[in-house]
Scaffold this active site. Structure first.
Site, PDB file in Angstrom:
ATOM      1  N   SER A  55      -4.545   1.701   7.507  1.00 41.13           N
ATOM      2  CA  SER A  55      -3.207   2.237   7.245  1.00 41.13           C
ATOM      3  C   SER A  55      -3.174   3.718   7.604  1.00 41.13           C
ATOM      4  O   SER A  55      -3.127   4.604   6.749  1.00 41.13           O
ATOM      5  CB  SER A  55      -2.807   2.021   5.779  1.00 41.13           C
ATOM      6  OG  SER A  55      -2.671   0.642   5.517  1.00 41.13           O
ATOM      7  N   TYR A 114     -10.126  -0.712   2.708  1.00 40.18           N
ATOM      8  CA  TYR A 114      -8.726  -0.319   2.835  1.00 40.18           C
ATOM      9  C   TYR A 114      -8.684   1.174   3.153  1.00 40.18           C
ATOM     10  O   TYR A 114      -8.897   2.010   2.278  1.00 40.18           O
ATOM     11  CB  TYR A 114      -8.016  -0.653   1.525  1.00 40.18           C
ATOM     12  CG  TYR A 114      -6.535  -0.364   1.443  1.00 40.18           C
ATOM     13  CD1 TYR A 114      -5.813   0.165   2.501  1.00 40.18           C
ATOM     14  CD2 TYR A 114      -5.840  -0.636   0.262  1.00 40.18           C
ATOM     15  CE1 TYR A 114      -4.455   0.422   2.399  1.00 40.18           C
ATOM     16  CE2 TYR A 114      -4.484  -0.395   0.146  1.00 40.18           C
ATOM     17  CZ  TYR A 114      -3.801   0.150   1.221  1.00 40.18           C
ATOM     18  OH  TYR A 114      -2.448   0.400   1.109  1.00 40.18           O
ATOM     19  N   SER A 172       4.400  -3.467   4.012  1.00 37.62           N
ATOM     20  CA  SER A 172       5.450  -3.630   3.011  1.00 37.62           C
ATOM     21  C   SER A 172       6.732  -4.194   3.604  1.00 37.62           C
ATOM     22  O   SER A 172       7.447  -4.946   2.943  1.00 37.62           O
ATOM     23  CB  SER A 172       5.734  -2.291   2.337  1.00 37.62           C
ATOM     24  OG  SER A 172       6.183  -1.336   3.290  1.00 37.62           O
ATOM     25  N   THR A 206       2.127  -0.763  -2.245  1.00 40.40           N
ATOM     26  CA  THR A 206       3.521  -1.125  -2.494  1.00 40.40           C
ATOM     27  C   THR A 206       3.701  -1.790  -3.849  1.00 40.40           C
ATOM     28  O   THR A 206       4.737  -1.623  -4.488  1.00 40.40           O
ATOM     29  CB  THR A 206       4.020  -2.063  -1.375  1.00 40.40           C
ATOM     30  OG1 THR A 206       3.661  -1.512  -0.112  1.00 40.40           O
ATOM     31  CG2 THR A 206       5.515  -2.243  -1.430  1.00 40.40           C
ATOM     32  N   LYS A 232      -8.561  -2.897   6.582  1.00 40.52           N
ATOM     33  CA  LYS A 232      -7.124  -2.671   6.546  1.00 40.52           C
ATOM     34  C   LYS A 232      -6.904  -1.217   6.914  1.00 40.52           C
ATOM     35  O   LYS A 232      -7.258  -0.306   6.151  1.00 40.52           O
ATOM     36  CB  LYS A 232      -6.527  -2.963   5.169  1.00 40.52           C
ATOM     37  CG  LYS A 232      -5.006  -2.795   5.214  1.00 40.52           C
ATOM     38  CD  LYS A 232      -4.356  -2.730   3.851  1.00 40.52           C
ATOM     39  CE  LYS A 232      -2.880  -2.418   4.074  1.00 40.52           C
ATOM     40  NZ  LYS A 232      -2.242  -1.757   2.961  1.00 40.52           N
ATOM     41  N   ASP A 242       3.558  -0.484   9.960  1.00 37.03           N
ATOM     42  CA  ASP A 242       4.411  -1.558  10.477  1.00 37.03           C
ATOM     43  C   ASP A 242       5.138  -1.181  11.759  1.00 37.03           C
ATOM     44  O   ASP A 242       5.273  -2.000  12.675  1.00 37.03           O
ATOM     45  CB  ASP A 242       5.435  -1.962   9.411  1.00 37.03           C
ATOM     46  CG  ASP A 242       4.788  -2.344   8.086  1.00 37.03           C
ATOM     47  OD1 ASP A 242       3.555  -2.213   7.969  1.00 37.03           O
ATOM     48  OD2 ASP A 242       5.515  -2.762   7.182  1.00 37.03           O
ATOM     49  N   GLU A 243       5.598   0.068  11.828  1.00 41.19           N
ATOM     50  CA  GLU A 243       6.398   0.484  12.978  1.00 41.19           C
ATOM     51  C   GLU A 243       5.558   0.707  14.236  1.00 41.19           C
ATOM     52  O   GLU A 243       6.096   0.905  15.326  1.00 41.19           O
ATOM     53  CB  GLU A 243       7.178   1.764  12.649  1.00 41.19           C
ATOM     54  CG  GLU A 243       6.353   2.976  12.306  1.00 41.19           C
ATOM     55  CD  GLU A 243       6.003   3.087  10.833  1.00 41.19           C
ATOM     56  OE1 GLU A 243       5.717   4.217  10.389  1.00 41.19           O
ATOM     57  OE2 GLU A 243       5.997   2.052  10.122  1.00 41.19           O
ATOM     58  N   VAL A 290      -1.025  -5.893   7.638  1.00 40.95           N
ATOM     59  CA  VAL A 290      -0.675  -5.866   6.219  1.00 40.95           C
ATOM     60  C   VAL A 290       0.395  -4.800   6.063  1.00 40.95           C
ATOM     61  O   VAL A 290       0.169  -3.641   6.424  1.00 40.95           O
ATOM     62  CB  VAL A 290      -1.878  -5.512   5.324  1.00 40.95           C
ATOM     63  CG1 VAL A 290      -1.485  -5.595   3.848  1.00 40.95           C
ATOM     64  CG2 VAL A 290      -3.068  -6.404   5.612  1.00 40.95           C
TER      65      VAL A 290
END
Length: 307
Positions: free
Chosen positions: A162, A130, A205, A39, A160, A188-189, A203
């Site tokens: 993602s 990551y 945005s 981000t 991390k 996030d969702e 972690v």
């Protein structure tokens, strides 16, 4: 919970980083920061810019932030090592590295060898891998990477993650229960699902502007009020689902962050394009309807139920 900071200008305005720190701590309840990641357009910055951004976050965050982790991944091993050593010198709390994504590692052992060389440049700092295969194109499962990683990288602290592959994430947790690894989820969702599977943090945005709401979800989960936690996650999803349909990425995140915080995040660097006015207006209306923004001009009928 870590915030992946969304700070990057065509020319970086370092002067607002102190204001940014205060906003995250006071308005969003976020005190752990992940610097120079996706981000923040870390890989669109020069090495000297990345060093300066890291220095500013560590300096301005002193006695205010709990942790500042610096992403030091790069296509060049030498550059990644330089950034890792610099992070140690300035007093960062940890470093993270993505897989190199142009000339890619083709198996776990090759990837581990790359990560090991970076970690060795900062032997006193906790090291995080990551995992973001959608952007790196490196499809080596995180479960495989973690298998035996601490024997090769003694400073390995965590992951991390993602990616939306909850099977892979769940196996990372399940197969490493005896180790004190941090499992930081980066979608996030889907955070609540990851918490159920053993995520120890996040972690992301959206915590730039939905940090307070996400903290409410975390608190509900901790007290085992799963119904409230689910309501908070659904509320967050309503907004993310809305902006995804409009076209949502780094540029749009910067526009939303500017809108919510009042801190000018500036345009992204090429090849990214600035978010459109139409996007920003629509995102603002949705934030207001969900009561994520203060407002005086909306009637109750325009509010969505979001507890």
């Amino acid at each position: 919970m870590f915030q992946e900071v969304t700070f990057s200008f065509r020319e970086i305005n370092f002067s607002v980083i102190g204001q940014y720190v205060d906003y995250l701590v006071k308005e969003q309840g976020v005190k752990n920061i992940f610097v120079n990641g996706t981000t923040g357009e870390g890989l669109s910055l020069s090495i000297s810019e990345r060093r300066r951004v890291a220095e500013e976050w560590v300096t301005k965050g002193r006695n205010k932030l709990d942790q500042v982790v610096i992403h030091v991944g790069a296509l060049s091993l030498k550059e990644s090592q330089e950034l890792a050593q610099h992070a140690a010198e300035i007093g960062a709390d940890g470093i993270a590295v993505i897989a190199p994504f142009f000339l890619k590692p083709w198996n776990k052992d090759v990837l581990i060898n790359f990560l090991k060389e970076v970690a060795a440049a900062a032997p006193a700092l906790p090291f995080y891998y990551y995992h973001i295969p959608a952007l790196t194109g490196v499809k080596i499962r995180a479960e495989e990477v973690l298998d035996g990683i601490q024997e090769k990288i003694p400073t390995f602290q965590g992951l991390k993650f993602s990616d939306t592959d909850l099977l892979d994430f769940g196996q990372c947790v399940d197969q490493n229960r005896q180790r004190q690894f941090a499992f930081l989820f980066g979608v996030d969702e889907q955070l609540l699902s990851a918490l159920v599977m053993g995520a120890t943090g996040a972690v992301g945005s959206t915590y730039n502007y939905l940090g307070k709401k996400t903290n409410q979800m975390l608190e509900a989960f901790e007290r085992k009020d799963f119904s409230s936690a689910l309501n908070h996650q659904f509320c967050i999803q309503r907004f993310i689902n809305f902006v995804v349909k409009l076209g949502f990425g780094v540029s749009q995140t910067k526009a939303i962050m500017t809108l919510v915080s009042g801190i000018p995040m500036g345009p992204p660097r090429l090849p990214l394009q600035k978010a459109s006015r139409e996007f920003t207006d629509n995102a603002e209306a949705k934030l207001r309807s969900l009561d994520f923004l203060s407002f005086n001009d909306l009637k109750d009928g325009n509010l969505e139920a979001c507890s």
